[in-house]
Design a protein around this motif. Structure first.
Motif, PDB file in Angstrom:
ATOM      1  N   UNK A 190      36.562  43.396  27.687  1.00 36.45           N
ATOM      2  CA  UNK A 190      36.719  44.736  28.255  1.00 36.45           C
ATOM      3  C   UNK A 190      35.880  44.950  29.526  1.00 36.45           C
ATOM      4  N   UNK A 191      35.060  43.952  29.896  1.00 33.70           N
ATOM      5  CA  UNK A 191      34.394  44.039  31.213  1.00 33.70           C
ATOM      6  C   UNK A 191      35.098  43.138  32.231  1.00 33.70           C
ATOM      7  N   UNK A 192      36.078  42.407  31.737  1.00 40.36           N
ATOM      8  CA  UNK A 192      37.021  41.627  32.541  1.00 40.36           C
ATOM      9  C   UNK A 192      36.370  40.960  33.760  1.00 40.36           C
ATOM     10  N   UNK A 193      35.452  40.050  33.437  1.00 40.14           N
ATOM     11  CA  UNK A 193      34.818  39.243  34.460  1.00 40.14           C
ATOM     12  C   UNK A 193      34.039  40.097  35.476  1.00 40.14           C
ATOM     13  N   UNK A 194      33.617  41.260  35.053  1.00 39.33           N
ATOM     14  CA  UNK A 194      32.889  42.166  35.951  1.00 39.33           C
ATOM     15  C   UNK A 194      33.804  42.889  36.922  1.00 39.33           C
ATOM     16  N   UNK A 195      35.101  42.580  36.895  1.00 40.06           N
ATOM     17  CA  UNK A 195      36.026  43.128  37.898  1.00 40.06           C
ATOM     18  C   UNK A 195      36.261  44.625  37.713  1.00 40.06           C
ATOM     19  N   UNK A 196      35.896  45.159  36.551  1.00 44.08           N
ATOM     20  CA  UNK A 196      36.114  46.599  36.324  1.00 44.08           C
ATOM     21  C   UNK A 196      35.314  47.459  37.311  1.00 44.08           C
ATOM     22  N   UNK A 197      34.258  46.864  37.888  1.00 46.19           N
ATOM     23  CA  UNK A 197      33.490  47.618  38.891  1.00 46.19           C
ATOM     24  C   UNK A 197      33.556  46.967  40.280  1.00 46.19           C
ATOM     25  N   UNK A 198      34.472  46.030  40.463  1.00 46.24           N
ATOM     26  CA  UNK A 198      34.577  45.378  41.778  1.00 46.24           C
ATOM     27  C   UNK A 198      35.170  46.359  42.790  1.00 46.24           C
ATOM     28  N   UNK A 199      34.699  46.315  44.053  1.00 48.90           N
ATOM     29  CA  UNK A 199      35.277  47.187  45.082  1.00 48.90           C
ATOM     30  C   UNK A 199      36.761  46.887  45.271  1.00 48.90           C
ATOM     31  N   UNK A 200      37.498  47.869  45.763  1.00 45.86           N
ATOM     32  CA  UNK A 200      38.956  47.750  45.900  1.00 45.86           C
ATOM     33  C   UNK A 200      39.353  46.511  46.712  1.00 45.86           C
ATOM     34  N   UNK A 201      38.519  46.129  47.694  1.00 45.27           N
ATOM     35  CA  UNK A 201      38.900  44.998  48.561  1.00 45.27           C
ATOM     36  C   UNK A 201      38.249  43.676  48.120  1.00 45.27           C
ATOM     37  N   UNK A 202      37.675  43.639  46.941  1.00 44.64           N
ATOM     38  CA  UNK A 202      37.016  42.404  46.488  1.00 44.64           C
ATOM     39  C   UNK A 202      38.056  41.298  46.306  1.00 44.64           C
ATOM     40  N   UNK A 203      37.718  40.076  46.709  1.00 41.84           N
ATOM     41  CA  UNK A 203      38.673  38.974  46.545  1.00 41.84           C
ATOM     42  C   UNK A 203      38.705  38.501  45.090  1.00 41.84           C
ATOM     43  N   UNK A 204      39.681  38.978  44.356  1.00 40.32           N
ATOM     44  CA  UNK A 204      39.773  38.618  42.934  1.00 40.32           C
ATOM     45  C   UNK A 204      40.896  37.619  42.735  1.00 40.32           C
ATOM     46  N   UNK A 205      40.718  36.737  41.730  1.00 42.92           N
ATOM     47  CA  UNK A 205      41.827  35.841  41.405  1.00 42.92           C
ATOM     48  C   UNK A 205      43.011  36.698  40.946  1.00 42.92           C
ATOM     49  N   UNK A 206      44.222  36.152  41.177  1.00 41.74           N
ATOM     50  CA  UNK A 206      45.433  36.945  40.971  1.00 41.74           C
ATOM     51  C   UNK A 206      45.539  37.507  39.536  1.00 41.74           C
ATOM     52  N   UNK A 207      45.244  36.632  38.560  1.00 41.76           N
ATOM     53  CA  UNK A 207      45.409  37.096  37.173  1.00 41.76           C
ATOM     54  C   UNK A 207      44.341  38.124  36.814  1.00 41.76           C
ATOM     55  N   UNK A 208      43.146  37.964  37.419  1.00 41.23           N
ATOM     56  CA  UNK A 208      42.079  38.940  37.147  1.00 41.23           C
ATOM     57  C   UNK A 208      42.520  40.306  37.666  1.00 41.23           C
ATOM     58  N   UNK A 209      43.077  40.304  38.874  1.00 42.76           N
ATOM     59  CA  UNK A 209      43.516  41.545  39.492  1.00 42.76           C
ATOM     60  C   UNK A 209      44.659  42.180  38.689  1.00 42.76           C
ATOM     61  N   UNK A 210      45.600  41.337  38.261  1.00 46.30           N
ATOM     62  CA  UNK A 210      46.768  41.854  37.538  1.00 46.30           C
ATOM     63  C   UNK A 210      46.343  42.552  36.235  1.00 46.30           C
ATOM     64  N   UNK A 211      45.499  41.861  35.450  1.00 47.12           N
ATOM     65  CA  UNK A 211      45.155  42.424  34.139  1.00 47.12           C
ATOM     66  C   UNK A 211      44.121  43.544  34.230  1.00 47.12           C
TER      67      UNK A 211
END
Ligand code: SAM
Ligand code: CA
Length: 246
Positions: A190-211
């Motif tokens: 539920x913290x999804x690789x820390x991406x839950x608080x990543x800035x909108x323009x953060x370079x996230x892997x595609x699947x991380x961004x999708x989920x």
């Protein structure tokens, strides 16, 4: 520079209310593993962890500290009848199977039997395979079938959800009927690789961004559900425990 200031402000806000981020470094995480987890990790779990480490999708496995946490939690709540959605090679499944009494049960579901069978010989050697009822295939239709029969309602002590994040809310709608009042559902990542608080323009892997959208949606829905009490823990990739209260 702006990002740095933001980070400092965030850290400042934590300190104002007396909070500290516990895991400040990889070294601290390693310290937990080496002082508390690995010395007490049961031999079959170590063997399964080492086997899984060689598998190309090893990023999916439950971490050793989370395995230890699940094992302890199941014993604390005296769990006997459990369910797991998302098995992979079975690290969390083995942590569960080792925690349950000899007549305990785990309904374990995964669309992929092959990975489950990689770990199965270790689970068998550990003497706990008889507790596992593995079903190959998508979990949702199995849950629908179970919910349709009222005698399954309120029968599970613990349910661990660690599969397709885009279905977590669909799972929740069904699992809430199947878990007993006082029982626990654990939603993983539920913290999804820390991406839950990543800035909108953060370079996230595609699947991380999708989920991420689905994880956000879940993280908004669970606190608003009056049928459960919740607790989000920064163990592994974040686990939200939901205790059914009505
Ligand atoms: N709990 C596992 C462990 O400790 O290693 C990790 C599970 S892994 C993160 C997610 C698993 O969910 C994968 O093995 C995948 O095949 C399974 N999965 C994906 N979609 C599913 C679905 N609709 N129903 C059941 N399992 C699914
Ligand atoms: Ca997980």
């Amino acid at each position: 520079m702006a990002a740095n200031n933001d980070q400092q402000n965030q850290a400042g806000r934590h300190q104002e209310v007396g909070h500290k981020s516990l895991l400040q470094s990889d070294a601290l995480y390693q310290y937990i593993l080496e002082t508390s987890v690995y010395p007490r990790e049961p031999e079959p779990m170590k063997e399964l962890r080492e086997l899984t480490a060689k598998h190309p999708w090893n990023i999916m496995t439950t971490s050793a500290d989370e395995g230890q946490f699940l094992n302890m939690l199941l014993k604390l709540i005296n769990a006997k009848n459990t369910m797991e959605i998302g098995v992979y090679t079975g690290y969390s499944l083995l942590a569960t199977a080792l925690a349950l009494p000899d007549d305990g049960k785990i309904l374990a579901m995964d669309v992929n039997r092959e990975n489950y069978e990689l770990g199965l010989p270790i689970i068998q050697k550990a003497g706990v395979a008889h507790k596992i009822d593995f079903r190959e295939g998508p979990a949702l239709p199995v849950l629908d079938e179970m919910v349709a029969d009222e005698k399954n309602h309120g029968t599970f002590d613990f349910i661990f959800v660690d599969a397709d994040k885009d279905n977590y809310l669909n799972y929740h709608k069904r699992l809430i009927d199947l878990v007993k009042v006082g029982g626990v559902i654990g939603y993983d990542n539920t913290l999804w690789n820390g991406s839950v608080v990543a800035p909108a323009d953060a370079p996230l892997r595609k699947y991380v961004k999708y989920y991420r959208d689905f994880v956000w949606e879940l993280n908004k829905a669970l606190p608003a559900d009056p049928r459960i009490e919740i607790c989000m823990l920064p163990v592994g990739d974040g686990i939200t425990l939901c205790r059914r209260i009505q």
